[in-house]
Design a protein around this motif. Structure first.
Motif, PDB file in Angstrom:
ATOM      1  N   GLU A  92     -11.729  -0.505  -8.091  1.00  0.00           N
ATOM      2  CA  GLU A  92     -12.806  -0.061  -7.096  1.00  0.00           C
ATOM      3  C   GLU A  92     -13.074  -1.226  -5.942  1.00  0.00           C
ATOM      4  O   GLU A  92     -13.062  -1.218  -5.035  1.00  0.00           O
ATOM      5  CB  GLU A  92     -14.201   0.351  -7.839  1.00  0.00           C
ATOM      6  N   VAL A  93     -12.930  -2.526  -6.788  1.00  0.00           N
ATOM      7  CA  VAL A  93     -13.173  -3.584  -5.867  1.00  0.00           C
ATOM      8  C   VAL A  93     -12.134  -3.598  -4.841  1.00  0.00           C
ATOM      9  O   VAL A  93     -12.319  -3.996  -3.553  1.00  0.00           O
ATOM     10  CB  VAL A  93     -13.541  -5.007  -6.711  1.00  0.00           C
ATOM     11  N   GLU A  94     -10.823  -3.378  -5.191  1.00  0.00           N
ATOM     12  CA  GLU A  94      -9.589  -3.513  -4.426  1.00  0.00           C
ATOM     13  C   GLU A  94      -9.689  -2.435  -3.156  1.00  0.00           C
ATOM     14  O   GLU A  94      -9.290  -2.562  -2.279  1.00  0.00           O
ATOM     15  CB  GLU A  94      -8.425  -3.275  -5.143  1.00  0.00           C
ATOM     16  N   ILE A  95     -10.405  -1.241  -3.544  1.00  0.00           N
ATOM     17  CA  ILE A  95     -10.350  -0.101  -2.568  1.00  0.00           C
ATOM     18  C   ILE A  95     -11.362  -0.753  -1.648  1.00  0.00           C
ATOM     19  O   ILE A  95     -11.084  -0.378  -0.654  1.00  0.00           O
ATOM     20  CB  ILE A  95     -10.875   1.224  -3.397  1.00  0.00           C
ATOM     21  N   ILE A  96     -12.785  -1.084  -2.040  1.00  0.00           N
ATOM     22  CA  ILE A  96     -13.933  -1.651  -1.098  1.00  0.00           C
ATOM     23  C   ILE A  96     -13.191  -2.730  -0.067  1.00  0.00           C
ATOM     24  O   ILE A  96     -13.250  -2.681   1.162  1.00  0.00           O
ATOM     25  CB  ILE A  96     -14.922  -2.129  -1.977  1.00  0.00           C
ATOM     26  N   ARG A  97     -12.605  -3.571  -0.756  1.00  0.00           N
ATOM     27  CA  ARG A  97     -11.717  -4.702   0.115  1.00  0.00           C
ATOM     28  C   ARG A  97     -10.966  -3.891   1.194  1.00  0.00           C
ATOM     29  O   ARG A  97     -10.811  -4.441   2.193  1.00  0.00           O
ATOM     30  CB  ARG A  97     -11.100  -5.849  -0.736  1.00  0.00           C
ATOM     31  N   TYR A  98      -9.900  -3.252   0.592  1.00  0.00           N
ATOM     32  CA  TYR A  98      -8.904  -2.680   1.654  1.00  0.00           C
ATOM     33  C   TYR A  98      -9.775  -1.734   2.338  1.00  0.00           C
ATOM     34  O   TYR A  98      -9.388  -1.714   3.716  1.00  0.00           O
ATOM     35  CB  TYR A  98      -8.207  -1.615   0.666  1.00  0.00           C
ATOM     36  N   ALA A  99     -10.731  -1.033   2.165  1.00  0.00           N
ATOM     37  CA  ALA A  99     -11.461  -0.232   3.329  1.00  0.00           C
ATOM     38  C   ALA A  99     -12.006  -1.073   4.270  1.00  0.00           C
ATOM     39  O   ALA A  99     -12.081  -1.040   5.444  1.00  0.00           O
ATOM     40  CB  ALA A  99     -12.587   0.611   2.599  1.00  0.00           C
ATOM     41  N   PHE A 100     -12.624  -2.247   4.086  1.00  0.00           N
ATOM     42  CA  PHE A 100     -13.335  -3.017   4.949  1.00  0.00           C
ATOM     43  C   PHE A 100     -12.207  -3.520   5.896  1.00  0.00           C
ATOM     44  O   PHE A 100     -12.606  -3.632   7.215  1.00  0.00           O
ATOM     45  CB  PHE A 100     -13.976  -4.254   4.234  1.00  0.00           C
ATOM     46  N   GLU A 101     -11.269  -3.995   5.121  1.00  0.00           N
ATOM     47  CA  GLU A 101     -10.079  -4.547   6.186  1.00  0.00           C
ATOM     48  C   GLU A 101      -9.376  -3.388   7.080  1.00  0.00           C
ATOM     49  O   GLU A 101      -9.085  -3.633   8.396  1.00  0.00           O
ATOM     50  CB  GLU A 101      -8.896  -5.237   5.212  1.00  0.00           C
ATOM     51  N   TYR A 102      -9.108  -2.300   6.359  1.00  0.00           N
ATOM     52  CA  TYR A 102      -8.726  -1.310   7.318  1.00  0.00           C
ATOM     53  C   TYR A 102      -9.455  -0.543   8.457  1.00  0.00           C
ATOM     54  O   TYR A 102      -8.898  -0.442   9.343  1.00  0.00           O
ATOM     55  CB  TYR A 102      -8.290   0.153   6.380  1.00  0.00           C
ATOM     56  N   PHE A 103     -10.765  -0.678   8.168  1.00  0.00           N
ATOM     57  CA  PHE A 103     -11.743  -0.122   9.381  1.00  0.00           C
ATOM     58  C   PHE A 103     -12.061  -1.410  10.205  1.00  0.00           C
ATOM     59  O   PHE A 103     -12.858  -1.222  11.071  1.00  0.00           O
ATOM     60  CB  PHE A 103     -12.949   0.360   8.543  1.00  0.00           C
ATOM     61  N   ARG A 104     -11.614  -2.447  10.031  1.00  0.00           N
ATOM     62  CA  ARG A 104     -11.843  -3.694  10.947  1.00  0.00           C
ATOM     63  C   ARG A 104     -11.471  -3.125  12.252  1.00  0.00           C
ATOM     64  O   ARG A 104     -10.367  -2.825  12.671  1.00  0.00           O
ATOM     65  CB  ARG A 104     -11.123  -4.829  10.299  1.00  0.00           C
ATOM     66  N   ALA A 120      -3.297   4.064  -2.282  1.00  0.00           N
ATOM     67  CA  ALA A 120      -2.952   3.863  -3.797  1.00  0.00           C
ATOM     68  C   ALA A 120      -1.529   3.112  -3.566  1.00  0.00           C
ATOM     69  O   ALA A 120      -1.139   1.978  -4.406  1.00  0.00           O
ATOM     70  CB  ALA A 120      -2.601   5.266  -4.369  1.00  0.00           C
ATOM     71  N   ASP A 121      -0.607   3.603  -2.562  1.00  0.00           N
ATOM     72  CA  ASP A 121       0.520   2.765  -2.437  1.00  0.00           C
ATOM     73  C   ASP A 121       0.255   1.192  -1.789  1.00  0.00           C
ATOM     74  O   ASP A 121       0.928   0.452  -2.334  1.00  0.00           O
ATOM     75  CB  ASP A 121       1.280   3.484  -1.182  1.00  0.00           C
TER      76      ASP A 121
END
Length: 166
Positions: A92-104, A120-121
Motif C-alpha cells: 500500500e505504501v508503494e502504491i501511494i508513493r507510485y501514485a504521487f509520483e505518477y500524478f506529478r 503492479a508491473d
C-alpha cells in the motif's frame, strides 16, 4: 547522496552517459559557486535561492527553499505520515508513493488516471495483491476509483491536488 551518486542518478533518469551527466553537475555547481563567490544572490525558480550573508565576521551560506521544492517536501511528509499513522502494508505504501509520483505534473502531459496493472508491473507485485491493496486504499479514501470501461482505474482524491496544483 554524494556527488557520484547524483551523477549516476542524472545519467540514469535522462538516459545519458555518465561523463555527460558529470559535465552537467560540474557546470551547475561551478555556476552556483561562482555566483556566491561574487557575492550575488542566486535564485533557481521553484527550487530556491542561495545567498552568502555575514554574521559576527563569519560568512554563512543561506538556502531558502522555493515553492515547488517545499511542495515536494510536504508531499513526502504526507506520504510518510499516511504510511506511519494508518498502519499501511508495504504494498500500500508503494502504491501511494507510485501514485504521487505518477500524478506529478509534467509539461508534456496531464495524467488523471492510472491502471492498476501498470502499477503492479512497475512496483513488482502480483496484480491480485496490488488490486486488493488498491481496494483497501479506496475504502480508506486514499485513492479514488473510476470506471472508464477499465475496472481497475484509480486516481488521487482531489484533496491531494494541492501538492501539485497550488
Amino acid at each position: 547522496m554524494n556527488k557520484a551518486e547524483l551523477i549516476k542518478n542524472i545519467a540514469n533518469q535522462n538516459k545519458i552517459a555518465l561523463n555527460e551527466a558529470e559535465i552537467m553537475v560540474n557546470a551547475v555547481t561551478e555556476g552556483i559557486m561562482t555566483s556566491l563567490i561574487e557575492n550575488e544572490k542566486l535564485q533557481i525558480k521553484g527550487f530556491g535561492s542561495f545567498e552568502v550573508t555575514k554574521h559576527n565576521n563569519l560568512f554563512e551560506l543561506v538556502f531558502k527553499a522555493g515553492k515547488t521544492f517545499n511542495q515536494i517536501i510536504n508531499k513526502i511528509d504526507i506520504i510518510d505520515e499516511l504510511s506511519n499513522s494508518k498502519g499501511f502494508t508495504k504494498v500500500e505504501v508503494e502504491i501511494i508513493r507510485y501514485a504521487f509520483e505518477y500524478f506529478r505534473p509534467r509539461e508534456e502531459e496531464v495524467r488523471n488516471t492510472l491502471d492498476i496493472e501498470l502499477i503492479a508491473d512497475d512496483i513488482g507485485y502480483e496484480f491480485e495483491e496490488v488490486d486488493a491493496a488498491c481496494e483497501n486504499l479506496i475504502d480508506l479514501r486514499v485513492l479514488t476509483s473510476f470506471d472508464f470501461g477499465k475496472p481497475c482505474t484509480i486516481s488521487l482524491p482531489k484533496r491531494f491536488y494541492k501538492f501539485y496544483h497550488s
